[in-house]
Design a protein around this motif. Sequence first.
Motif, short mmCIF file in Angstrom:
data_model
loop_
_atom_site.label_atom_id
_atom_site.label_comp_id
_atom_site.label_asym_id
_atom_site.label_seq_id
_atom_site.Cartn_x
_atom_site.Cartn_y
_atom_site.Cartn_z
N TYR A 176 0.85 -1.19 0.00
CA TYR A 176 0.00 0.00 0.00
C TYR A 176 0.88 1.24 0.00
O TYR A 176 1.87 1.32 0.73
CB TYR A 176 -0.90 -0.01 1.24
CG TYR A 176 -1.66 1.28 1.49
CD1 TYR A 176 -2.96 1.44 1.02
CD2 TYR A 176 -1.10 2.31 2.23
CE1 TYR A 176 -3.67 2.61 1.26
CE2 TYR A 176 -1.80 3.48 2.48
CZ TYR A 176 -3.09 3.63 2.00
OH TYR A 176 -3.78 4.79 2.25
N ARG A 178 0.53 5.63 -0.07
CA ARG A 178 -0.23 6.88 -0.13
C ARG A 178 0.73 8.04 0.11
O ARG A 178 1.50 8.02 1.07
CB ARG A 178 -1.35 6.91 0.92
CG ARG A 178 -2.18 8.20 0.88
CD ARG A 178 -3.40 8.11 1.81
NE ARG A 178 -3.02 8.08 3.22
CZ ARG A 178 -2.87 9.17 3.97
NH1 ARG A 178 -3.04 10.39 3.44
NH2 ARG A 178 -2.55 9.07 5.24
N GLY A 185 -5.12 6.17 -0.71
CA GLY A 185 -3.95 5.45 -1.18
C GLY A 185 -4.34 4.40 -2.20
O GLY A 185 -5.49 4.30 -2.62
N ARG A 186 -3.37 3.58 -2.56
CA ARG A 186 -3.62 2.56 -3.58
C ARG A 186 -2.81 1.30 -3.27
O ARG A 186 -1.78 1.35 -2.60
CB ARG A 186 -3.27 3.08 -4.97
CG ARG A 186 -1.81 3.46 -5.16
CD ARG A 186 -1.64 4.31 -6.43
NE ARG A 186 -0.26 4.63 -6.71
CZ ARG A 186 0.41 5.61 -6.13
NH1 ARG A 186 -0.17 6.34 -5.20
NH2 ARG A 186 1.67 5.85 -6.47
N ILE A 187 -3.30 0.20 -3.78
CA ILE A 187 -2.58 -1.07 -3.68
C ILE A 187 -1.70 -1.21 -4.91
O ILE A 187 -2.19 -1.13 -6.04
CB ILE A 187 -3.57 -2.24 -3.58
CG1 ILE A 187 -4.34 -2.18 -2.26
CG2 ILE A 187 -2.84 -3.58 -3.70
CD1 ILE A 187 -5.47 -3.18 -2.14
N THR A 188 -0.41 -1.41 -4.69
CA THR A 188 0.53 -1.44 -5.83
C THR A 188 1.08 -2.83 -6.09
O THR A 188 1.73 -3.05 -7.12
CB THR A 188 1.70 -0.48 -5.56
OG1 THR A 188 2.33 -0.85 -4.32
CG2 THR A 188 1.21 0.96 -5.47
N THR A 267 -9.46 -2.33 -2.02
CA THR A 267 -8.67 -1.10 -1.92
C THR A 267 -9.25 -0.17 -0.87
O THR A 267 -8.51 0.41 -0.06
CB THR A 267 -8.61 -0.40 -3.28
OG1 THR A 267 -7.99 -1.26 -4.25
CG2 THR A 267 -7.82 0.89 -3.21
N ILE A 270 -8.51 -1.61 2.73
CA ILE A 270 -7.10 -1.45 3.10
C ILE A 270 -6.78 0.02 3.35
O ILE A 270 -6.08 0.38 4.30
CB ILE A 270 -6.19 -2.04 2.01
CG1 ILE A 270 -6.36 -3.57 1.93
CG2 ILE A 270 -4.73 -1.68 2.27
CD1 ILE A 270 -5.92 -4.32 3.16
N ASP A 271 -7.33 0.90 2.52
CA ASP A 271 -7.09 2.33 2.68
C ASP A 271 -7.64 2.83 4.02
O ASP A 271 -6.97 3.59 4.74
CB ASP A 271 -7.72 3.09 1.52
CG ASP A 271 -7.41 4.58 1.55
OD1 ASP A 271 -6.22 4.93 1.52
OD2 ASP A 271 -8.35 5.39 1.63
N VAL A 274 -5.24 1.51 6.85
CA VAL A 274 -3.92 2.14 6.94
C VAL A 274 -4.03 3.60 7.33
O VAL A 274 -3.18 4.13 8.06
CB VAL A 274 -3.15 1.97 5.61
CG1 VAL A 274 -1.77 2.62 5.71
CG2 VAL A 274 -3.00 0.50 5.26
N ARG A 284 4.05 -2.82 3.34
CA ARG A 284 3.53 -4.11 2.89
C ARG A 284 2.81 -4.74 4.07
O ARG A 284 3.38 -4.91 5.15
CB ARG A 284 4.64 -5.04 2.40
CG ARG A 284 4.07 -6.30 1.69
CD ARG A 284 5.12 -7.35 1.43
NE ARG A 284 5.52 -8.01 2.66
CZ ARG A 284 6.79 -8.10 3.06
NH1 ARG A 284 7.77 -7.55 2.38
NH2 ARG A 284 7.07 -8.73 4.20
#
Length: 375
Positions: A176, A178, A185-188, A267, A270-271, A274, A284
Motif C-alpha cells: 500500500y 499513499r 492510497g492505492r494497492i501497488t 482497496t 485497506i485504505d 492504513v 507491505r
Amino acid sequence: MSAMSRATTLRARLIPARGKTAPSTRPVSFFEFWPGWLFYAPVVLFWILKSIRYGSVTLPALANPRIAAGGICGESKNDIFDLAGPTARAWIADYAGMTTSGHNDGNDLALAQAAMAEAKLSYPVVAKPDMSCNGVGVRVVHDADELKSYLAAFPRATRLQLQSLVTMPGEAGIFYIRHPHEKTGRITSVTLKFPPTVTGDGKRSIRSLIAADSRLAAVSRLLLPKLGAKAERVPALGEAVRLVFVGNHCRGSTFKDGLNIVTPALTAQIDAIVQDVQDLYFSRIDLRYETLEDLQAGKNFKIIEFNGSGSEATNIWDPAMPLLTAYKTQFFHYGQSFKIGATIRAQGRKTIGLLGLFSLWRYQKRLMAAYPAND
C-alpha cells in the motif's frame, strides 16, 4: 473442513497441478535463489542514484515518520501496532508485547502469561521477536511448557510479541502506498503465498512426497534439514502436512503475483485501515484471509504485520516473473519511498543519519543471531 484442507483447496485453485503446466512454467524462477549481493546489486545502485538526486541516503526512513528508521530496519512490531486506532485495531490479530527479564532466573513465563491474560490471548499463540525479519525466531507455541522453552532460549532484556494464531487458510502480502497530500492510497502489489505442503497417500514418506513435487524438490535443501527425522514419516491418505510455518519464499513457500485480484472494495478497506495507523504511508501488509472472494470483498481477513520502508513487493518472487519486471517493480516502490520522504522532509522533519541507521542494522543483526530457531 479444516484450515489445512481449505488452504490446500485454495492452492489447487490458484496453482496448476504439477505435470499439467505449460512447458514455460518454472517451479523456481531462475533468479529466485541468486546470491543476495548479485540480485540486489542493481537495487543498491538505484538507491545510490536516488540518494544523490535527493541529497540523502536515508530519506526513505521518513516515508513512515513515526516508525523507527521508517521501517528500513530495526523497527518494532509492537510499536507499529500501537500506532493503530480503533478502526485498524479491529483488523489486526490480537497481540501482547513483553520484554524478557534481564537475568536468567527471572520468571519470564509469568510475565508472558500476565501479558496474554491482559490481551485475552489463549494458546496456541505465535511467539515472535519484536525486532526481526524473514521469519527469524517465529514459532507457534501450544502450551505453557512450549512457551517456557521458547522464552528460556530468547535473549535477555529483549522485547517480543505474542500473537493469536490466525488459522484462516489464505496468506497474502499487500503493498500500500499513499502520498501525504493524497486523500486515498492505492494497492501497488499483491502476493498470494502458498507454504510448502504435501498430501499423504498412505504409502510414501514426506521425503518421497517432496521429491515427487517439482517445486518442493527444487527447494528441498531448504526443507529437509529443518524437517530432520520428520521427513521419514508416512502421512495418512489425504493428510495435508504443512512443512514450515513461516510463509517466506526463502523458506520454500511459493509466491504468486496477485495484483489482478484487487477490487475497489479491497482497496477501500485497506485504505481505511492504513489511514487509521498514524503517519503510515508506505507499507507491505501481511495478512491471512478466509477465501479469495472474501479478500476481494474486503472482509474476513486478519493483519499479521505491517512492514515499512525496508520491505519489498514480494510478488517479484513469482516463478513466472521476468527479471526485468522484477527490477521495475523494485525500482518503482523504492522510488516512491524517496518521493514520500522528500515530501515529509519539506514539512521540516529530519531523517535518521547514516550512522544511526547502521547502528540499528547492526543491533538487529546481532539480535537475530541470538533468537530461538523458528518453525
